[in-house]
Design a protein around this motif. Structure first.
Motif, PDB file in Angstrom:
ATOM      1  N   MET A  71       0.803  -1.216   0.000  1.00 11.33           N
ATOM      2  CA  MET A  71       0.000   0.000   0.000  1.00 11.33           C
ATOM      3  C   MET A  71       0.843   1.276   0.000  1.00 11.33           C
ATOM      4  N   VAL A  72       1.797   1.353   0.938  1.00 10.45           N
ATOM      5  CA  VAL A  72       2.571   2.583   1.071  1.00 10.45           C
ATOM      6  C   VAL A  72       3.455   2.783  -0.154  1.00 10.45           C
ATOM      7  N   VAL A  94      -0.190   7.574  -1.761  1.00  9.69           N
ATOM      8  CA  VAL A  94      -0.369   6.962  -0.436  1.00  9.69           C
ATOM      9  C   VAL A  94       0.978   6.965   0.269  1.00  9.69           C
ATOM     10  N   TYR A  97      -0.054   4.170   6.265  1.00 10.14           N
ATOM     11  CA  TYR A  97      -1.194   3.267   6.428  1.00 10.14           C
ATOM     12  C   TYR A  97      -2.414   4.009   6.947  1.00 10.14           C
ATOM     13  N   THR A  99      -4.153   6.716   6.345  1.00  7.03           N
ATOM     14  CA  THR A  99      -4.383   7.799   5.401  1.00  7.03           C
ATOM     15  C   THR A  99      -5.859   7.944   5.082  1.00  7.03           C
ATOM     16  N   LEU A 101      -6.511   9.440   2.248  1.00 10.40           N
ATOM     17  CA  LEU A 101      -6.349   9.631   0.806  1.00 10.40           C
ATOM     18  C   LEU A 101      -6.565  11.073   0.371  1.00 10.40           C
TER      19      LEU A 101
END
Length: 380
Positions: A71-72, A94, A97, A99, A101
């Motif tokens: 993800m990151v 991103v 974790y 976030t 968005l």
């Protein structure tokens, strides 16, 4: 090609706008599909990401991660329906974790970004120019709730932590890395549990034991050994948790939680000093025992405060179910209540002993049992 969990296939789908895509994949999680046209000469890819079975109060996203799996670092296309029924589609890099968005520019150009919502299906359309990205990309797709017109954190279990993989834009071949990332999630949880038990629970219990059990005469020297056992166990388990964190850091390039890491390093150093101090404790009648007590207590309480702060930073990073955070807070409250009761009892014992000592001195002076009283009586 994967067949989605609801039995549909992207190959049989016709877009209402009559758009045609040469390639497509049925993504294995979250009822999602990716359609694309890839122009190798211009390094551009035209995509349509479809997410079915989604309500109007949810957001969806599809992303490419140019630097790593997971993800990151992902460069995301995000879409959700506003309260007035219109669609919002935007780009969001991103960076962590935890976030929501926020909108921002991606590391590659994006054009023609739009989104539609119809029959519980959100579709994101966009054209990406991938000049510095190979034809095999790391992809991530996700969904979560919308709160107050802003995307909220998605669930951190099940399909939501498995929805990632690699995609070859030329051949259409795709693989998932959810299993490996799920293993990494387990390691993160182990790291969190070890640190919560050691720094967050055993260490405060050791401090309570050290401060209050010495009030009971029958507990000496048992209180010291119990205190030392709590501290030593906390240190050993904490070191294991710290080592797990270092290993996770080496496996997650580009993922940094600076404050959490710095506090962890300080804790490790101070805890090493604290455990070493137990081995170098002067005897009660030693001239340096007073200074050792001050040093030991200052370091101890500093470690406890930093530990609790870092535990809560860990909660923010791992984002577990709220019940675990509440359980830890409940434990701290319970320990604080026990400490308050023991503090009250300690002062009661101290004042009682002081009063008893004063009474004993008065009795000795009245009855002539002290040295001066005895001599006065003999002279008469």
């Amino acid at each position: 090609m994967y067949i989605s969990s609801n039995g549909q296939s992207c190959a049989n789908y016709n877009f209402a706008s009559n758009q045609v895509f040469a390639s497509c994949n049925d993504l294995p999680y979250l009822n999602s599909y990716l359609h694309w046209n890839y122009d190798q000469s211009s390094r551009t890819v035209q995509i349509a990401y479809r997410h079915t079975g989604v309500s109007a109060s949810r957001w969806v996203a599809w992303a490419i991660n140019p630097s790593a799996q997971g993800m990151v670092g992902s460069q995301a296309l995000v879409a959700f329906q506003r309260s007035d029924g219109t669609m919002r589609a935007y780009t969001a890099p991103v960076t962590s974790y935890q976030t929501q968005l926020p909108e921002g520019d991606l590391s590659f150009p994006v054009s023609d970004l739009t989104a539609t919502y119809s029959r519980n299906e959100i579709t994101i359309f966009a054209t990406l120019r991938l000049d510095n990205v190979s034809s095999t990309v790391n992809q991530v797709w996700q969904e979560g709730p919308v709160s107050g017109g802003v995307p909220s954190v998605h669930p951190t279990t099940g399909p939501n932590v498995q929805s990632m993989g690699s995609l070859n834009l030329l051949s259409g071949q795709s693989t998932t890395t959810g299993g490996a990332l799920n293993s990494r999630t387990k390691k993160r949880n182990i790291h969190g549990v070890l640190n919560a038990v050691s720094w967050g629970i055993l260490l405060p219990i050791g401090a309570v034991v050290a401060r209050y059990l010495r009030v009971f005469p029958s507990a000496d020297p048992a209180w010291f050994y119990l205190h030392a056992s709590c501290q030593t166990s906390a240190y050993i388990i904490g070191v294991a948790g710290w080592a797990t964190g270092l290993r996770l850091g080496s496996q997650s390039p580009g993922v940094q939680f600076t404050a959490h890491r710095v506090i962890g390093i300080i804790l490790f150093c101070l805890a090493t000093l604290q455990v070493s101090a137990l081995l170098l404790r002067p005897k009660k009648d030693h001239k340096f025992r007073f200074y050792w007590n001050i040093y030991h207590q200052i370091i101890g309480y500093t470690v406890i405060v930093l530990s609790i702060v870092n535990i809560f930073k860990g909660f923010d990073i791992l984002n577990p179910d709220e019940k675990w955070k509440r359980a830890y807070i409940g434990m701290l409250i319970g320990l604080a209540i026990v400490a308050a009761v023991l503090e009250t009892y300690t002062w009661y014992v101290v004042l009682k002993r002081k009063k008893s000592g004063n009474t004993h001195k008065v009795d000795n002076g009245t009855n002539g049992h002290n040295g001066y009283g005895g001599r006065a009586h003999e002279a008469m």
